[in-house]
Write a protein that holds these residues in place. Structure first.
Motif, PDB file in Angstrom:
ATOM      1  N   LEU A  91      53.843  62.370  62.382  1.00 47.92           N
ATOM      2  CA  LEU A  91      53.286  61.012  62.477  1.00 47.92           C
ATOM      3  C   LEU A  91      53.871  60.212  63.644  1.00 47.92           C
ATOM      4  O   LEU A  91      53.389  59.132  63.956  1.00 47.92           O
ATOM      5  N   ALA A  92      54.896  60.784  64.301  1.00 52.60           N
ATOM      6  CA  ALA A  92      55.479  60.088  65.459  1.00 52.60           C
ATOM      7  C   ALA A  92      54.681  60.362  66.734  1.00 52.60           C
ATOM      8  O   ALA A  92      54.927  59.743  67.769  1.00 52.60           O
ATOM      9  N   LYS A  93      53.755  61.315  66.665  1.00 50.23           N
ATOM     10  CA  LYS A  93      53.044  61.726  67.888  1.00 50.23           C
ATOM     11  C   LYS A  93      51.534  61.607  67.706  1.00 50.23           C
ATOM     12  O   LYS A  93      51.024  61.802  66.600  1.00 50.23           O
ATOM     13  N   PRO A  94      50.790  61.357  68.814  1.00 48.11           N
ATOM     14  CA  PRO A  94      49.333  61.410  68.701  1.00 48.11           C
ATOM     15  C   PRO A  94      48.871  62.839  68.404  1.00 48.11           C
ATOM     16  O   PRO A  94      49.570  63.773  68.790  1.00 48.11           O
ATOM     17  N   PRO A  95      47.782  63.038  67.707  1.00 54.06           N
ATOM     18  CA  PRO A  95      46.837  62.043  67.203  1.00 54.06           C
ATOM     19  C   PRO A  95      47.211  61.489  65.826  1.00 54.06           C
ATOM     20  O   PRO A  95      46.431  60.738  65.244  1.00 54.06           O
TER      21      PRO A  95
ATOM     22  N   LYS B  36      36.766  66.183  63.158  1.00 54.10           N
ATOM     23  CA  LYS B  36      36.318  64.842  62.737  1.00 54.10           C
ATOM     24  C   LYS B  36      37.494  63.867  62.674  1.00 54.10           C
ATOM     25  O   LYS B  36      37.322  62.662  62.836  1.00 54.10           O
ATOM     26  N   LEU B  37      38.680  64.409  62.385  1.00 56.30           N
ATOM     27  CA  LEU B  37      39.889  63.568  62.316  1.00 56.30           C
ATOM     28  C   LEU B  37      40.580  63.480  63.686  1.00 56.30           C
ATOM     29  O   LEU B  37      41.746  63.085  63.771  1.00 56.30           O
ATOM     30  N   ASP B  38      39.892  63.880  64.733  1.00 58.41           N
ATOM     31  CA  ASP B  38      40.474  63.906  66.091  1.00 58.41           C
ATOM     32  C   ASP B  38      41.771  64.720  66.131  1.00 58.41           C
ATOM     33  O   ASP B  38      42.711  64.376  66.858  1.00 58.41           O
ATOM     34  N   GLY B  39      41.851  65.768  65.318  1.00 52.45           N
ATOM     35  CA  GLY B  39      43.009  66.655  65.335  1.00 52.45           C
ATOM     36  C   GLY B  39      44.126  66.245  64.387  1.00 52.45           C
ATOM     37  O   GLY B  39      45.159  66.913  64.322  1.00 52.45           O
ATOM     38  N   ALA B  40      43.929  65.152  63.625  1.00 52.71           N
ATOM     39  CA  ALA B  40      45.008  64.676  62.746  1.00 52.71           C
ATOM     40  C   ALA B  40      44.988  65.406  61.405  1.00 52.71           C
ATOM     41  O   ALA B  40      44.876  64.797  60.331  1.00 52.71           O
ATOM     42  N   LEU B  41      45.086  66.725  61.480  1.00 48.53           N
ATOM     43  CA  LEU B  41      45.154  67.582  60.286  1.00 48.53           C
ATOM     44  C   LEU B  41      46.225  68.628  60.547  1.00 48.53           C
ATOM     45  O   LEU B  41      46.189  69.314  61.573  1.00 48.53           O
TER      46      LEU B  41
ATOM     47  N   THR C 228      34.508  57.286  54.667  1.00 49.82           N
ATOM     48  CA  THR C 228      34.215  55.976  55.256  1.00 49.82           C
ATOM     49  C   THR C 228      35.051  55.659  56.485  1.00 49.82           C
ATOM     50  O   THR C 228      34.606  54.930  57.360  1.00 49.82           O
ATOM     51  N   ASP C 229      36.265  56.186  56.567  1.00 50.97           N
ATOM     52  CA  ASP C 229      37.178  55.687  57.594  1.00 50.97           C
ATOM     53  C   ASP C 229      38.041  56.825  58.156  1.00 50.97           C
ATOM     54  O   ASP C 229      39.253  56.849  57.966  1.00 50.97           O
ATOM     55  N   LEU C 230      37.404  57.729  58.867  1.00 49.60           N
ATOM     56  CA  LEU C 230      38.126  58.908  59.370  1.00 49.60           C
ATOM     57  C   LEU C 230      39.218  58.559  60.378  1.00 49.60           C
ATOM     58  O   LEU C 230      40.165  59.320  60.560  1.00 49.60           O
TER      59      LEU C 230
ATOM     60  N   ASP D  97      35.611  75.339  57.937  1.00 50.79           N
ATOM     61  CA  ASP D  97      35.560  74.000  57.330  1.00 50.79           C
ATOM     62  C   ASP D  97      36.777  73.164  57.762  1.00 50.79           C
ATOM     63  O   ASP D  97      36.653  71.979  58.092  1.00 50.79           O
ATOM     64  N   LEU D  98      37.947  73.802  57.752  1.00 55.92           N
ATOM     65  CA  LEU D  98      39.162  73.073  58.173  1.00 55.92           C
ATOM     66  C   LEU D  98      39.060  72.669  59.641  1.00 55.92           C
ATOM     67  O   LEU D  98      39.447  71.560  60.026  1.00 55.92           O
ATOM     68  N   ASP D  99      38.541  73.591  60.438  1.00 57.04           N
ATOM     69  CA  ASP D  99      38.388  73.319  61.870  1.00 57.04           C
ATOM     70  C   ASP D  99      37.451  72.130  62.092  1.00 57.04           C
ATOM     71  O   ASP D  99      37.746  71.216  62.879  1.00 57.04           O
ATOM     72  N   ALA D 100      36.320  72.124  61.370  1.00 56.12           N
ATOM     73  CA  ALA D 100      35.349  71.030  61.531  1.00 56.12           C
ATOM     74  C   ALA D 100      35.948  69.704  61.068  1.00 56.12           C
ATOM     75  O   ALA D 100      35.783  68.670  61.725  1.00 56.12           O
TER      76      ALA D 100
END
Ligand SMILES: O=P(O)(O)OC[C@H]1O[C@H](O[C@H]2O[C@H](CO)[C@@H](O)[C@H](O)[C@H]2O)[C@H](O)[C@@H](O)[C@@H]1O
Ligand SMILES: [Mg+2]
Length: 265
Positions: free
Chosen positions: A201-205, A69-74, A28-30, A62-65
């Protein structure tokens, strides 16, 4: 009449709550969440030796996709060395923390590497020599960390503990012991997985997102605590353990891979 399935879910509500949580949060909220994933025992099934693991063919894509979707936040957060983990998922160079947080590649590509001293190199060589006659015991050289595996020789646990205790004294205060599944490690004391996810978590994304940390072992407790403290969620693979600070559980690494595939599609 209450079905067996309902009874099970009443008796063990935690076992699947982590699965429900990640599915509903990320469906619901990526944009609100960042995902921090351990490798061994979490993304991958455990194997008898460190090199016997297999990466299911669909997992890297799958991880790449999902990362996209998370704009790289993985990010991957592992006890493996950064280079070894990179080879496992060579499709993408995900942000990654290796050696239980002691080395890191940030989303902008900045590298933080841990180095072994000359004395640490000698210590690793001596560990190999000292354990050479212990059938089933393996020394894994990870650069600035070293692991002594006894999965194939559980009777050697006490011997392995003793040899690693002595090695730690020799390594000095810049190193610490890390307990794990059928393994005892010596790793740099400067960081842990909790500090690693705080740094991401201190840096984008990642900045501004709430962390979801998923792991299976003692080393992951540091990132569970960090995720809980930072307003996120933590999930342990396997049955709920009262001693764990994870807020939820999933049944298995296989179940998690199924969730990742569903979210990636
Ligand atoms: O933080 P992780 O990504 O989970 O890495 C933790 C350690 O995983 C590896 O050891 C474990 O997995 C092996 C392969 O399944 C298994 O044989 C061993 O018994 C486990 O302890 C890895 O070899 C270590 O370097 C990691 O620190
Ligand atoms: Mg693990």
């Amino acid at each position: 009449m209450v079905s067996q399935e309902q009874l099970l879910s009443t008796a063990k509500p935690d076992v699947v709550s982590g699965e429900d949580f990640i599915l509903s949060a990320l469906s619901t909220d990526l944009q609100s969440w960042a995902l921090f994933l351990d490798i061994d025992g979490t993304l991958l099934d455990l194997a008898e030796t460190p090199d016997a693991i297999t990466v299911p063919p669909s997992l890297p894509a799958d991880l790449d996709a999902l990362s996209k979707k998370l704009d790289g936040a993985l990010a991957l957060v592992t006890g493996r060395s950064l280079d070894y983990a990179d080879q496992l998922f060579s499709l993408s160079h995900f942000p990654i923390a290796g050696l239980h947080g002691a080395e890191r590649r940030d989303p902008d590509g900045q590298l933080h590497k841990a180095t072994a001293t000359a004395e640490f190199e000698r210590l690793k060589a001596d560990l190999v020599a000292d354990t050479a006659s212990w059938a089933g015991v393996f020394i894994e050289d990870k650069g600035a960390a070293v692991a002594a595996h006894y999965r194939l020789a559980p009777d050697r646990k006490d011997d392995v503990e003793l040899v690693m205790e002595r090695a730690l004294i020799r390594a000095g205060p810049n190193w610490t012991v890390q307990q794990g599944k059928m393994v005892i490690e010596i790793r740099p004391a400067s960081a842990d997985k909790g500090k690693a996810i705080s740094a991401f978590l201190a840096k984008p994304p990642f900045a501004g997102r709430r962390p979801i940390a998923i792991g299976d072992d003692v080393t992951d407790e540091a990132m569970f605590r960090a995720a809980n403290r930072l307003g996120g969620y933590s999930i342990r693979i396997g049955p709920h353990l009262p001693a764990s600070e994870a807020l939820g559980s999933t049944r298995s690494a296989e179940a998690l891979r199924g969730i990742i595939a569903a979210l990636a599609s």
